[in-house]
Design a protein around this motif. Structure first.
Motif, PDB file in Angstrom:
ATOM      1  N   PHE A   3       0.751  -1.184   0.162  1.00 35.38           N
ATOM      2  CA  PHE A   3      -0.107   0.057   0.130  1.00 35.38           C
ATOM      3  C   PHE A   3       0.669   1.269   0.065  1.00 35.38           C
ATOM      4  O   PHE A   3       1.963   1.347   0.837  1.00 35.38           O
ATOM      5  N   HIS A   4       0.455   2.174  -0.759  1.00 36.78           N
ATOM      6  CA  HIS A   4       1.156   3.728  -0.945  1.00 36.78           C
ATOM      7  C   HIS A   4      -0.052   4.692  -0.423  1.00 36.78           C
ATOM      8  O   HIS A   4       0.522   5.431   0.340  1.00 36.78           O
ATOM      9  N   LYS A  44      -1.415   5.603  13.877  1.00 36.03           N
ATOM     10  CA  LYS A  44      -0.127   4.849  13.720  1.00 36.03           C
ATOM     11  C   LYS A  44      -0.767   3.379  13.593  1.00 36.03           C
ATOM     12  O   LYS A  44      -1.402   2.964  14.590  1.00 36.03           O
ATOM     13  N   THR A  45      -0.533   2.481  12.750  1.00 33.23           N
ATOM     14  CA  THR A  45      -1.134   1.232  12.509  1.00 33.23           C
ATOM     15  C   THR A  45      -0.375   0.163  13.491  1.00 33.23           C
ATOM     16  O   THR A  45       0.656   0.523  13.797  1.00 33.23           O
ATOM     17  N   THR A  46      -0.892  -0.911  13.787  1.00 34.74           N
ATOM     18  CA  THR A  46      -0.048  -1.994  14.693  1.00 34.74           C
ATOM     19  C   THR A  46       1.236  -2.431  14.025  1.00 34.74           C
ATOM     20  O   THR A  46       1.966  -2.860  14.646  1.00 34.74           O
ATOM     21  N   ASP A  47       1.211  -2.322  12.507  1.00 29.51           N
ATOM     22  CA  ASP A  47       2.478  -2.954  12.101  1.00 29.51           C
ATOM     23  C   ASP A  47       3.514  -1.661  11.671  1.00 29.51           C
ATOM     24  O   ASP A  47       4.334  -1.765  10.679  1.00 29.51           O
ATOM     25  N   GLY A  48       3.225  -0.394  12.386  1.00 28.09           N
ATOM     26  CA  GLY A  48       4.315   0.835  12.108  1.00 28.09           C
ATOM     27  C   GLY A  48       4.043   1.823  11.121  1.00 28.09           C
ATOM     28  O   GLY A  48       4.805   2.626  11.201  1.00 28.09           O
ATOM     29  N   TYR A  49       2.932   1.462  10.354  1.00 29.46           N
ATOM     30  CA  TYR A  49       2.652   2.754   9.099  1.00 29.46           C
ATOM     31  C   TYR A  49       2.223   3.708  10.171  1.00 29.46           C
ATOM     32  O   TYR A  49       1.182   3.809  10.823  1.00 29.46           O
ATOM     33  N   VAL A  50       2.464   5.153   9.810  1.00 29.03           N
ATOM     34  CA  VAL A  50       1.959   6.462  10.068  1.00 29.03           C
ATOM     35  C   VAL A  50       0.995   6.696   9.074  1.00 29.03           C
ATOM     36  O   VAL A  50       1.747   7.273   7.808  1.00 29.03           O
ATOM     37  N   LEU A  51      -0.155   6.953   9.279  1.00 34.85           N
ATOM     38  CA  LEU A  51      -1.044   7.204   8.433  1.00 34.85           C
ATOM     39  C   LEU A  51      -1.696   8.856   8.632  1.00 34.85           C
ATOM     40  O   LEU A  51      -2.123   9.145   9.600  1.00 34.85           O
ATOM     41  N   ARG A  52      -2.163   9.357   7.429  1.00 40.73           N
ATOM     42  CA  ARG A  52      -2.927  10.513   7.649  1.00 40.73           C
ATOM     43  C   ARG A  52      -4.101  10.301   6.800  1.00 40.73           C
ATOM     44  O   ARG A  52      -4.119  10.112   5.780  1.00 40.73           O
ATOM     45  N   LEU A  53      -5.404  10.177   7.491  1.00 39.76           N
ATOM     46  CA  LEU A  53      -6.797   9.740   7.092  1.00 39.76           C
ATOM     47  C   LEU A  53      -7.661  10.807   6.935  1.00 39.76           C
ATOM     48  O   LEU A  53      -7.769  12.057   7.696  1.00 39.76           O
ATOM     49  N   PHE A  54      -8.368  10.997   5.598  1.00 37.47           N
ATOM     50  CA  PHE A  54      -9.180  12.355   5.488  1.00 37.47           C
ATOM     51  C   PHE A  54     -10.518  11.582   5.527  1.00 37.47           C
ATOM     52  O   PHE A  54     -10.753  10.718   4.840  1.00 37.47           O
ATOM     53  N   ALA A  55     -11.567  12.410   6.249  1.00 36.82           N
ATOM     54  CA  ALA A  55     -12.718  11.908   5.973  1.00 36.82           C
ATOM     55  C   ALA A  55     -13.860  12.908   5.753  1.00 36.82           C
ATOM     56  O   ALA A  55     -13.679  14.054   5.969  1.00 36.82           O
ATOM     57  N   SER A 112      -5.856   2.474  14.659  1.00 37.86           N
ATOM     58  CA  SER A 112      -4.757   2.241  15.458  1.00 37.86           C
ATOM     59  C   SER A 112      -4.522   0.893  16.036  1.00 37.86           C
ATOM     60  O   SER A 112      -3.882   0.092  16.508  1.00 37.86           O
ATOM     61  N   SER A 113      -6.092   0.058  15.826  1.00 35.97           N
ATOM     62  CA  SER A 113      -6.211  -1.427  16.456  1.00 35.97           C
ATOM     63  C   SER A 113      -5.961  -2.358  14.958  1.00 35.97           C
ATOM     64  O   SER A 113      -6.172  -3.601  15.393  1.00 35.97           O
ATOM     65  N   SER A 114      -5.587  -1.748  13.936  1.00 37.72           N
ATOM     66  CA  SER A 114      -5.686  -2.468  12.904  1.00 37.72           C
ATOM     67  C   SER A 114      -4.114  -2.836  12.157  1.00 37.72           C
ATOM     68  O   SER A 114      -3.380  -1.457  12.297  1.00 37.72           O
ATOM     69  N   SER A 115      -3.893  -3.623  11.411  1.00 33.75           N
ATOM     70  CA  SER A 115      -2.611  -3.631  10.564  1.00 33.75           C
ATOM     71  C   SER A 115      -2.879  -2.854   9.274  1.00 33.75           C
ATOM     72  O   SER A 115      -3.929  -2.625   9.035  1.00 33.75           O
ATOM     73  N   MET A 116      -1.966  -2.574   8.318  1.00 33.96           N
ATOM     74  CA  MET A 116      -2.080  -2.187   7.164  1.00 33.96           C
ATOM     75  C   MET A 116      -3.243  -2.761   6.306  1.00 33.96           C
ATOM     76  O   MET A 116      -4.022  -2.478   5.491  1.00 33.96           O
ATOM     77  N   LYS A 117      -3.025  -4.396   6.318  1.00 30.47           N
ATOM     78  CA  LYS A 117      -3.746  -5.032   5.633  1.00 30.47           C
ATOM     79  C   LYS A 117      -5.258  -5.078   6.119  1.00 30.47           C
ATOM     80  O   LYS A 117      -6.198  -4.892   5.291  1.00 30.47           O
ATOM     81  N   MET A 128      -6.867  -1.773   5.043  1.00 32.61           N
ATOM     82  CA  MET A 128      -7.387  -1.775   3.719  1.00 32.61           C
ATOM     83  C   MET A 128      -8.555  -2.579   3.451  1.00 32.61           C
ATOM     84  O   MET A 128      -9.482  -2.206   2.599  1.00 32.61           O
ATOM     85  N   GLN A 129      -8.876  -3.646   4.090  1.00 29.87           N
ATOM     86  CA  GLN A 129     -10.067  -4.425   3.992  1.00 29.87           C
ATOM     87  C   GLN A 129     -11.156  -3.689   4.496  1.00 29.87           C
ATOM     88  O   GLN A 129     -12.470  -3.832   3.978  1.00 29.87           O
ATOM     89  N   LYS A 130     -10.945  -2.615   5.643  1.00 33.03           N
ATOM     90  CA  LYS A 130     -12.079  -1.755   5.818  1.00 33.03           C
ATOM     91  C   LYS A 130     -12.442  -0.609   4.808  1.00 33.03           C
ATOM     92  O   LYS A 130     -13.533  -0.229   5.063  1.00 33.03           O
ATOM     93  N   PHE A 131     -11.197  -0.175   4.143  1.00 27.75           N
ATOM     94  CA  PHE A 131     -11.504   0.904   3.114  1.00 27.75           C
ATOM     95  C   PHE A 131     -12.396   0.383   1.887  1.00 27.75           C
ATOM     96  O   PHE A 131     -13.256   1.069   1.621  1.00 27.75           O
ATOM     97  N   ILE A 132     -12.412  -0.813   1.533  1.00 31.64           N
ATOM     98  CA  ILE A 132     -13.020  -1.242   0.601  1.00 31.64           C
ATOM     99  C   ILE A 132     -14.621  -1.519   0.576  1.00 31.64           C
ATOM    100  O   ILE A 132     -15.350  -0.837  -0.140  1.00 31.64           O
ATOM    101  N   PRO A 133     -15.211  -1.886   1.737  1.00 33.26           N
ATOM    102  CA  PRO A 133     -16.669  -1.882   1.815  1.00 33.26           C
ATOM    103  C   PRO A 133     -17.033  -0.573   2.503  1.00 33.26           C
ATOM    104  O   PRO A 133     -18.224  -0.423   2.966  1.00 33.26           O
ATOM    105  N   GLU A 134     -16.298   0.365   2.775  1.00 35.17           N
ATOM    106  CA  GLU A 134     -16.519   1.527   3.370  1.00 35.17           C
ATOM    107  C   GLU A 134     -17.240   1.472   4.707  1.00 35.17           C
ATOM    108  O   GLU A 134     -18.163   1.980   5.268  1.00 35.17           O
TER     109      GLU A 134
END
Length: 255
Positions: free
Chosen positions: A100-101, A128-139, A177-182, A185-191
């Motif tokens: 993921f990018h 920050k996800t459980t596997d170390g990615y620091v993300l910026r989320l926009f809703a 924060s309670s999820s890994s990157m994978k 991504m599975q949460k993004f797809i079904p919204e």
């Protein structure tokens, strides 16, 4: 004839041209593979110069970013408005393994959501996800007419917008924060995050068209090759589509 006057003497034979070499003859094609959570595994192909001397082809492939529509990745045209960017992190044989990018929504989709007589609410949060990615989320979210409403407009008050934005921060932080990157991504797809926000804010002000508008990586963790290979599964694997019960709301002429 005086020496130095004949300009052709130093130029060699007239008429000889430099041999033209096709630049594509020294390049190789590589397959770009998406992670196993997508149904379509081969996103496309990319060209690179063959390994020659100290110049290694793998070094030139790593770090390349490709963009693909979720409609193509999951063979579902209803999800075509969402775009994923994937980055090449490892090369196995003639396969480029990606991770993921970033994720975004197409401009035409965003423009179709914005209408008159309603409030637009946006929220941005760094997690920050459980596997170390620091993300910026926009809703992004829009107010909706209440049942049996007579009033033409559906503007939320400033205090209500503040409360809704606070709920958006809480839900996005908790989910990411309670999820890994994978898993994210599975949460993004079904919204699923958007629906969670819509449900939580129902008591403050009814919302519609709640989406995760964008997600970008602020800081990447150190690449773990073993985890990357696990996320891709077998090279021959076709991947499995994530089922979504999310249905696109009908386009309304008025709000």
């Amino acid at each position: 004839m005086a020496i130095g006057k004949n300009k052709r003497l130093s130029k060699g034979k007239k008429g000889l041209k430099k041999k033209i070499i096709d630049p594509f003859s020294r390049k190789d094609w590589y397959d770009i593979r998406a992670p196993a959570i997508f149904e379509t595994r081969i996103v496309g192909k990319t060209l690179v110069n063959r390994t020659q001397g100290t110049k290694n082809a793998v070094d030139y492939l790593k770090g390349r970013v490709v963009e693909a529509s979720l409609g193509d990745l999951n063979k579902d045209e209803e999800q075509a408005y969402r775009k994923f960017k994937l980055q090449v992190n490892e090369v196995v044989g003639k396969n480029c393994l990606t991770s993921f990018h970033s994720m975004s929504i197409t401009t035409d989709k965003l423009r179709s959501l914005v209408k008159k007589w309603q409030s637009l609410i946006e929220a941005t949060v760094d997690v920050k996800t459980t596997d170390g990615y620091v993300l910026r989320l926009f809703a992004i979210a829009f107010t909706k007419r209440r049942a049996n409403q007579v009033k033409k407009t559906t503007y939320a008050q400033t205090a209500q917008i503040r409360d809704i934005r606070k709920k958006m921060y809480e839900i996005m932080t908790r989910e990411a924060s309670s999820s890994s990157m994978k898993e994210l991504m599975q949460k993004f797809i079904p919204e699923s995050i958007g629906r969670e926000i819509e449900k939580a804010c129902q008591s403050i002000y009814p919302l519609q068209n709640v989406y995760m508008r964008k997600c970008k990586v602020v800081k990447f963790p150190k690449i773990d090759t073993q985890k990357l290979l696990e996320s891709h599964g077998s090279i021959e694997d076709t991947g499995s589509k994530i089922k979504s019960d999310f249905k696109e709301p009908e386009v309304q002429a008025e709000v």
